[in-house]
Design a protein around this motif. Structure first.
Motif, PDB file in Angstrom:
ATOM      1  N   ASN A 131      22.246 -10.449 -61.536  1.00 25.22           N
ATOM      2  CA  ASN A 131      22.337 -11.269 -62.751  1.00 25.22           C
ATOM      3  C   ASN A 131      22.508 -10.385 -63.975  1.00 25.22           C
ATOM      4  N   MET A 132      23.289 -10.884 -64.938  1.00 25.01           N
ATOM      5  CA  MET A 132      23.461 -10.174 -66.194  1.00 25.01           C
ATOM      6  C   MET A 132      22.229 -10.353 -67.083  1.00 25.01           C
ATOM      7  N   GLY A 133      22.085  -9.452 -68.050  1.00 24.34           N
ATOM      8  CA  GLY A 133      20.921  -9.498 -68.924  1.00 24.34           C
ATOM      9  C   GLY A 133      20.760 -10.824 -69.640  1.00 24.34           C
ATOM     10  N   ASN A 134      21.872 -11.442 -70.015  1.00 25.24           N
ATOM     11  CA  ASN A 134      21.788 -12.713 -70.747  1.00 25.24           C
ATOM     12  C   ASN A 134      21.580 -13.908 -69.828  1.00 25.24           C
ATOM     13  N   GLN A 135      21.482 -13.673 -68.530  1.00 29.70           N
ATOM     14  CA  GLN A 135      21.215 -14.756 -67.578  1.00 29.70           C
ATOM     15  C   GLN A 135      19.754 -14.784 -67.144  1.00 29.70           C
ATOM     16  N   LEU A 136      18.949 -13.921 -67.734  1.00 29.86           N
ATOM     17  CA  LEU A 136      17.542 -13.826 -67.364  1.00 29.86           C
ATOM     18  C   LEU A 136      16.677 -14.618 -68.331  1.00 29.86           C
ATOM     19  N   SER A 137      15.539 -15.089 -67.837  1.00 30.67           N
ATOM     20  CA  SER A 137      14.547 -15.712 -68.712  1.00 30.67           C
ATOM     21  C   SER A 137      13.885 -14.642 -69.570  1.00 30.67           C
ATOM     22  N   GLY A 138      13.123 -15.074 -70.565  1.00 27.76           N
ATOM     23  CA  GLY A 138      12.413 -14.119 -71.411  1.00 27.76           C
ATOM     24  C   GLY A 138      11.472 -13.235 -70.614  1.00 27.76           C
ATOM     25  N   GLY A 139      10.772 -13.822 -69.654  1.00 27.32           N
ATOM     26  CA  GLY A 139       9.852 -13.045 -68.837  1.00 27.32           C
ATOM     27  C   GLY A 139      10.573 -12.044 -67.958  1.00 27.32           C
ATOM     28  N   GLU A 140      11.698 -12.454 -67.393  1.00 27.63           N
ATOM     29  CA  GLU A 140      12.486 -11.545 -66.561  1.00 27.63           C
ATOM     30  C   GLU A 140      13.067 -10.404 -67.399  1.00 27.63           C
ATOM     31  N   GLN A 141      13.494 -10.712 -68.614  1.00 26.57           N
ATOM     32  CA  GLN A 141      13.978  -9.659 -69.507  1.00 26.57           C
ATOM     33  C   GLN A 141      12.871  -8.658 -69.829  1.00 26.57           C
ATOM     34  N   GLN A 142      11.644  -9.154 -69.984  1.00 30.23           N
ATOM     35  CA  GLN A 142      10.535  -8.235 -70.268  1.00 30.23           C
ATOM     36  C   GLN A 142      10.257  -7.340 -69.067  1.00 30.23           C
ATOM     37  N   MET A 143      10.297  -7.903 -67.877  1.00 30.44           N
ATOM     38  CA  MET A 143      10.132  -7.087 -66.672  1.00 30.44           C
ATOM     39  C   MET A 143      11.223  -6.022 -66.600  1.00 30.44           C
ATOM     40  N   LEU A 144      12.453  -6.417 -66.924  1.00 25.68           N
ATOM     41  CA  LEU A 144      13.566  -5.470 -66.894  1.00 25.68           C
ATOM     42  C   LEU A 144      13.375  -4.371 -67.940  1.00 25.68           C
ATOM     43  N   ASN A 153      11.068   7.807 -65.926  1.00 21.89           N
ATOM     44  CA  ASN A 153       9.875   8.576 -65.564  1.00 21.89           C
ATOM     45  C   ASN A 153       9.283   9.263 -66.790  1.00 21.89           C
ATOM     46  N   PRO A 154       8.845   8.452 -67.759  1.00 24.88           N
ATOM     47  CA  PRO A 154       8.385   9.011 -69.028  1.00 24.88           C
ATOM     48  C   PRO A 154       7.018   9.673 -68.918  1.00 24.88           C
ATOM     49  N   ARG A 155       6.799  10.642 -69.787  1.00 24.69           N
ATOM     50  CA  ARG A 155       5.448  11.185 -69.962  1.00 24.69           C
ATOM     51  C   ARG A 155       4.570  10.155 -70.662  1.00 24.69           C
ATOM     52  N   LEU A 156       5.165   9.462 -71.647  1.00 25.19           N
ATOM     53  CA  LEU A 156       4.459   8.443 -72.425  1.00 25.19           C
ATOM     54  C   LEU A 156       5.342   7.220 -72.530  1.00 25.19           C
ATOM     55  N   MET A 157       4.772   6.054 -72.208  1.00 29.72           N
ATOM     56  CA  MET A 157       5.487   4.793 -72.360  1.00 29.72           C
ATOM     57  C   MET A 157       4.817   3.977 -73.455  1.00 29.72           C
ATOM     58  N   ILE A 158       5.618   3.543 -74.414  1.00 29.29           N
ATOM     59  CA  ILE A 158       5.132   2.706 -75.508  1.00 29.29           C
ATOM     60  C   ILE A 158       5.580   1.272 -75.260  1.00 29.29           C
ATOM     61  N   LEU A 159       4.656   0.338 -75.389  1.00 36.75           N
ATOM     62  CA  LEU A 159       4.983  -1.078 -75.248  1.00 36.75           C
ATOM     63  C   LEU A 159       4.695  -1.784 -76.560  1.00 36.75           C
ATOM     64  N   ASP A 160       5.746  -2.331 -77.154  1.00 39.34           N
ATOM     65  CA  ASP A 160       5.643  -2.998 -78.450  1.00 39.34           C
ATOM     66  C   ASP A 160       5.692  -4.508 -78.246  1.00 39.34           C
ATOM     67  N   GLU A 161       4.521  -5.147 -78.332  1.00 40.32           N
ATOM     68  CA  GLU A 161       4.400  -6.606 -78.166  1.00 40.32           C
ATOM     69  C   GLU A 161       4.994  -7.057 -76.830  1.00 40.32           C
ATOM     70  N   ALA A 162       4.550  -6.422 -75.768  1.00 41.68           N
ATOM     71  CA  ALA A 162       5.136  -6.662 -74.445  1.00 41.68           C
ATOM     72  C   ALA A 162       4.876  -8.058 -73.901  1.00 41.68           C
ATOM     73  N   THR A 163       3.846  -8.746 -74.390  1.00 32.49           N
ATOM     74  CA  THR A 163       3.545 -10.083 -73.871  1.00 32.49           C
ATOM     75  C   THR A 163       3.832 -11.177 -74.898  1.00 32.49           C
ATOM     76  N   GLU A 164       4.440 -10.816 -76.017  1.00 36.30           N
ATOM     77  CA  GLU A 164       4.703 -11.769 -77.085  1.00 36.30           C
ATOM     78  C   GLU A 164       5.676 -12.847 -76.617  1.00 36.30           C
ATOM     79  N   GLY A 165       5.305 -14.117 -76.818  1.00 32.19           N
ATOM     80  CA  GLY A 165       6.197 -15.237 -76.552  1.00 32.19           C
ATOM     81  C   GLY A 165       6.408 -15.567 -75.088  1.00 32.19           C
ATOM     82  N   LEU A 166       5.615 -14.997 -74.209  1.00 32.19           N
ATOM     83  CA  LEU A 166       5.787 -15.253 -72.785  1.00 32.19           C
ATOM     84  C   LEU A 166       4.870 -16.384 -72.320  1.00 32.19           C
ATOM     85  N   ALA A 167       5.316 -17.081 -71.292  1.00 27.09           N
ATOM     86  CA  ALA A 167       4.480 -18.112 -70.675  1.00 27.09           C
ATOM     87  C   ALA A 167       3.239 -17.450 -70.075  1.00 27.09           C
ATOM     88  N   PRO A 168       2.108 -18.181 -70.018  1.00 32.87           N
ATOM     89  CA  PRO A 168       0.864 -17.576 -69.540  1.00 32.87           C
ATOM     90  C   PRO A 168       0.970 -16.907 -68.174  1.00 32.87           C
TER      91      PRO A 168
END
Length: 235
Positions: A131-144, A153-168
């Motif tokens: 599936n293309m990026g624009n065919q994914l749900s918001g939650g699937e895009q966040q997983m991607l 393979n980062p030394r440090l991963m930053i997550l900026d509002e990673a759960t914002e606007g997602l279904a519970p």
């Protein structure tokens, strides 16, 4: 030496100063949060850390290097990855193409993240690998977006509002993923508003108010003082 060490960080938009002498430290293997209401300087801090904004003062050291003023691509190659607010997936790339395009081993991991390992973490992405990026749900895009960061393979991963606007239910899946990454030793800096969940996940917390760090401490201290939540976080 800390993996990330920020000292006296200052930043301006034109003549308007937005960060005032900010100090922040992230040790290898820690999960650290950056908390605060909207407009208090969290996004500006992340821009300075990732090279999208040049600090006007202070120093940023990452992975043993003084990266103050470095560009975003150079900092990324040193092993910093961000899962940006709004996900920012490419609409015309498939899930698999996203992951293959960003694959690297910037931390020199002995058991590196690759496409198949991301699919094992997020089976839903395997099901939608073509599936293309624009065919994914918001939650699937966040997983991607998380998977895209992991395959570097980062030394440090930053997550900026990673759960914002997602279904519970999707939000819970993201929290589960972050707990798995913590258990695997991934160093993470998180910006999010769900304090109760962050207390269970993170080691250390910093609260920003008008561009200044007004409180720092561990999860036990933050859990013990709910007045901080009301005063600075609006919780």
């Amino acid at each position: 030496m800390s993996l990330l060490e920020v000292s006296g960080l200052e930043a301006c938009y034109g003549r308007s100063q937005v960060l005032f002498g900010l100090d922040l430290r992230v040790e290898q293997g820690q999960v650290v949060t950056l908390l605060g209401r909207n407009g208090m300087g969290k996004s500006s801090t992340l821009k300075c850390l990732t090279g999208w904004m040049a600090p006007s003062g202070g120093r940023v050291r990452f992975a043993g290097e003084d990266v103050t003023g470095w560009g975003a691509d150079r900092i990324a190659r040193l092993g910093l990855a961000i899962v940006p607010e709004g996900r920012q997936v490419f609409p015309n790339l498939s899930v698999r193409e996203h992951l293959e395009a960003f694959a690297a081993n910037r931390s020199g991991a002995s058991d590196p993240w690759d496409v198949e390992r991301v699919f094992a973490l997020f089976p839903r992405l395997r099901e939608r690998s073509s599936n293309m990026g624009n065919q994914l749900s918001g939650g699937e895009q966040q997983m991607l977006a998380i998977g895209r960061a992991l395959v570097t393979n980062p030394r440090l991963m930053i997550l900026d509002e990673a759960t914002e606007g997602l279904a519970p239910l999707i939000r819970e899946e993201i929290w589960r993923c972050l707990a798995t990454l913590r258990a695997a030793g991934q160093t993470i800096l998180v910006v999010d508003k769900y304090v109760k969940r962050l207390i269970r996940l993170a080691d250390q917390h910093s609260i920003l108010e008008r561009g200044r760090v007004v409180w720092q401490g561990d999860s036990a201290a933050l859990d013990a003082d709910h007045g901080l939540w009301h005063r600075y976080l609006g919780v």
